[in-house]
Design an enzyme around this catalytic site. Structure first.
Site, short mmCIF file in Angstrom:
data_model
loop_
_atom_site.label_atom_id
_atom_site.label_comp_id
_atom_site.label_asym_id
_atom_site.label_seq_id
_atom_site.Cartn_x
_atom_site.Cartn_y
_atom_site.Cartn_z
N PHE A 396 54.39 19.04 43.71
CA PHE A 396 53.81 19.67 44.89
C PHE A 396 53.09 20.95 44.47
O PHE A 396 53.67 21.82 43.84
CB PHE A 396 54.89 20.00 45.91
CG PHE A 396 55.41 18.81 46.67
CD1 PHE A 396 55.15 17.52 46.24
CD2 PHE A 396 56.17 18.98 47.81
CE1 PHE A 396 55.64 16.42 46.93
CE2 PHE A 396 56.66 17.90 48.52
CZ PHE A 396 56.40 16.62 48.08
N GLU A 397 51.83 21.07 44.84
CA GLU A 397 51.01 22.22 44.49
C GLU A 397 50.35 22.78 45.73
O GLU A 397 50.61 22.32 46.85
CB GLU A 397 49.96 21.82 43.43
CG GLU A 397 50.56 21.25 42.15
CD GLU A 397 49.50 20.86 41.12
OE1 GLU A 397 48.34 21.29 41.27
OE2 GLU A 397 49.84 20.13 40.17
#
Length: 610
Positions: A396-397
């Site tokens: 997750f970014e």
């Protein structure tokens, strides 16, 4: 942060210093002297004002103790303002109502403040605009008619460099009994796992909290009479003590209890069949770029974990994850689904792990509702089942994870996107069992930056994403196979030496990895420590080539980082807090880019670990 700046705006002129008059001087001056009873009650109420016991008694956002320079004794405070942090160190002291106090201390540096708040009358502060050598600051205040506690503090100014403080005192009548509580009794161990030990003890009258010690070092503080110490290594003996705390100080430590952690199951969340040192890489399975498409069957045997990039949501908040193979128009040499699945089975037969990686730069995932959480579980399960995969990589970014303003404790998160992600992963782990491989690839902003900043911060105004992965990692640490933080595309990050470290050499990887293996106080709070991960849970994330991302380093620098962390050689200026021969290995973005660069990253890994 606007509030903090308003409270401590720079004065236009230096305030006069007020010195503490002795009783004799008062008499000589003709002023009314204090009564004998009041004089007898006067004492220095500042705890550990000389910082001889490290930061005991103080809460600091960015402080440490040093042995030089000092004003007296063997230690002094060094604190470094940075960005929106003024490096405040404070402690709360019990006082008497309607009484006079003198606050004094010695400082060095530029724009150094000493003050008191919560006085019940007029809060005070004094400051030194420029103190190249030790300079005494003194101010006085009178408490209000119902004031029983005040907070004394020192801080610097935003971005003006480190300051030092020493010999801080608060002279006046002590509040209450000013006696530390009694020593806790009844300390015993409870449930013991491969990575944690539960503790409980009897309550102590007058205690406001309890300090827990592991092998002689403080592991944290709690308000209740039980806790679980986590982040431990399997099959290892530990000793524990506990001390009671109140405003007057800390009791002596309790009798010691010992416990040996359990052996980690062979197929549990720790090793999951990986070799002692593993090479992890991302395979561009759903897209092509300048590196070209690499077929699964063409991935060399050196790669122990292959992350399929990427599963992405149908919308940011849907939780509905889809994995689409690269279309033939974009990837002319793409294999068929049947060939792809057969190649995955062949890799697994050779002992390799193949995971679906969720997220990436473009795949923003926000599980804002329980419905999105449940859809995430069902859709990810469908991908794992269709391709016969070994587990999940969480990549997750961007804005996938952030913390609500009232979410300040990484051990007890309450932001929906955090809580729902943890719940979803635990559900997947329970469904597939101990052989389920779980890895994470957060950016430094979401992990190591948490040493300085966590969420929006005490005063608000900080980026709510700061440190936002910490509650996820902590909640899942017993299920986590590998954490490989992306040590690339990163800004400068402060390490445990309170110095900023930048990409481009071994130093950055050493400092960032040392933080994971040592643990660190979150947002500078010594009572809120993110526990260390086991070395077999940690790999170092690096770009495979200069084209793959910012922060690429040569093979020589890769080896320096490994030498320092595994053998404590080639460490340069950064002093690590241990030696970790069980460090799991390296992760890279990406297998495709390494192939483009003639497999330089892989070849160096093979040569190093032989």
């Amino acid at each position: 942060m606007e509030r903090a700046r308003a409270e401590h705006a720079r004065p236009l002129a230096r305030r006069p210093l007020v010195t503490l008059l002795t009783a004799a001087a008062l008499a000589a001056s003709g002023l009314t002297a204090l009564t004998s009873a009041a004089r007898a009650a006067d004492a220095d109420l500042a705890r550990n004002g000389g910082f001889e016991s490290a930061l005991d008694g103080w809460t600091c956002t960015a402080g440490t103790t040093v042995t030089s320079p000092v004003h007296s004794g063997t230690a002094a405070l060094k604190a470094t303002p940075a960005g929106a942090d003024n490096a405040r160190c404070s402690q709360t002291v019990s006082v008497e109502p309607d009484s006079q106090y003198t606050l004094s201390g010695y400082v060095r540096g530029t724009y150094v403040y000493l003050g008191a708040s919560g006085t019940g009358t007029t809060d005070v502060s004094t400051w030194a605009q420029s103190a190249p050598d030790w300079q005494q600051l003194t101010t006085t205040f009178r408490t209000g008619p119902s004031t029983s506690k005040v907070t004394i503090y020192t801080h610097g100014w935003y971005g003006t460099g480190a300051y030092h403080a020493d010999d801080i005192s608060l002279i006046g009548p002590g509040g209450g009994t000013q006696q530390p509580p009694a020593v806790p009794g009844g300390l015993k161990t409870g449930s013991v796992t491969s990575s944690s030990v539960a503790l409980s003890w009897s309550p102590v009258p007058g205690a406001t909290g309890y300090a827990v010690y592991r092998d002689g070092a403080r592991a944290g503080t709690v308000t209740g009479t039980s806790t679980t110490v986590s982040g431990l290594s399997p099959s290892t003996a530990y000793s524990f003590q506990v001390a009671a705390v109140n405003d007057a100080g800390e009791s002596a430590r309790s009798a010691t209890v010992t416990a040996t952690t359990a052996q980690r199951p062979d197929d549990g969340g720790g090793s999951s069949g990986l070799p002692a040192h593993a090479l992890v890489g991302y395979l561009h399975a759903s897209f092509a770029n300048g590196s070209g498409y690499t077929r699964m069957a063409d991935v060399p045997d050196s790669w122990d974990v292959i992350d399929l990039a990427f599963g992405e949501p149908t919308s940011v908040t849907s939780g509905d994850i889809r994995f689409e193979r690269c279309p033939i128009a974009e990837c002319p040499n793409v294999e068929s689904d049947a060939e792809f699945k057969a190649a995955i089975k062949a890799k697994q037969a050779a002992g390799k792990k193949v995971l679906i990686s969720i997220g990436g730069q473009n795949g923003q995932v926000q599980l804002t509702t329980t419905a999105a959480r449940d859809k995430f579980v069902s859709s990810v399960s469908a991908i794992i089942d269709e391709y016969g995969l070994d587990g999940l990589d969480i990549d997750f970014e961007g804005h996938s994870l952030s913390l609500n303003a009232d979410d300040t404790d990484f051990k007890n998160p309450k932001t929906p996107v955090i809580v729902n992600l943890i719940s979803a992963v635990k559900t997947l782990k329970a469904k597939y069992g101990d052989g389920f491989v779980l890895t994470m690839a957060p950016e430094t902003f979401f992990v190591q930056l948490g040493y300085q900043y966590y969420g929006t911060g005490k005063w608000g105004g900080q980026d709510p994403r700061a440190g936002a992965y910490l509650p996820v990692i902590h909640a899942l640490r017993d299920d986590l196979t590998l954490l490989h933080v992306q040590d690339y595309n990163s800004g400068s990050i402060m390490g445990l030496d309170n110095q900023y470290h930048s990409m481009g050499g071994a130093d950055f990887h050493i400092a960032m990895t040392d933080m994971l293996l040592t643990g660190f106080p979150v947002a500078g709070d010594a009572n809120n420590v993110f526990p260390p991960l086991r070395p077999d849970q940690v790999a170092i994330g690096m770009p495979a080539s200069t084209q793959a991302g910012n922060g690429h380093v040569s093979s020589a620098e890769v080896n320096k980082a490994l030498n320092c962390l595994i053998r404590k050689t080639d460490c340069g200026s950064y002093a690590t807090h241990g030696t970790w021969p069980d460090l799991r290995g390296l992760m890279t973005w990406s297998i495709n880019w390494d192939r483009y660069a003639n497999w330089e990253f892989q070849k160096n890994f093979d040569a190093y670990f032989g």
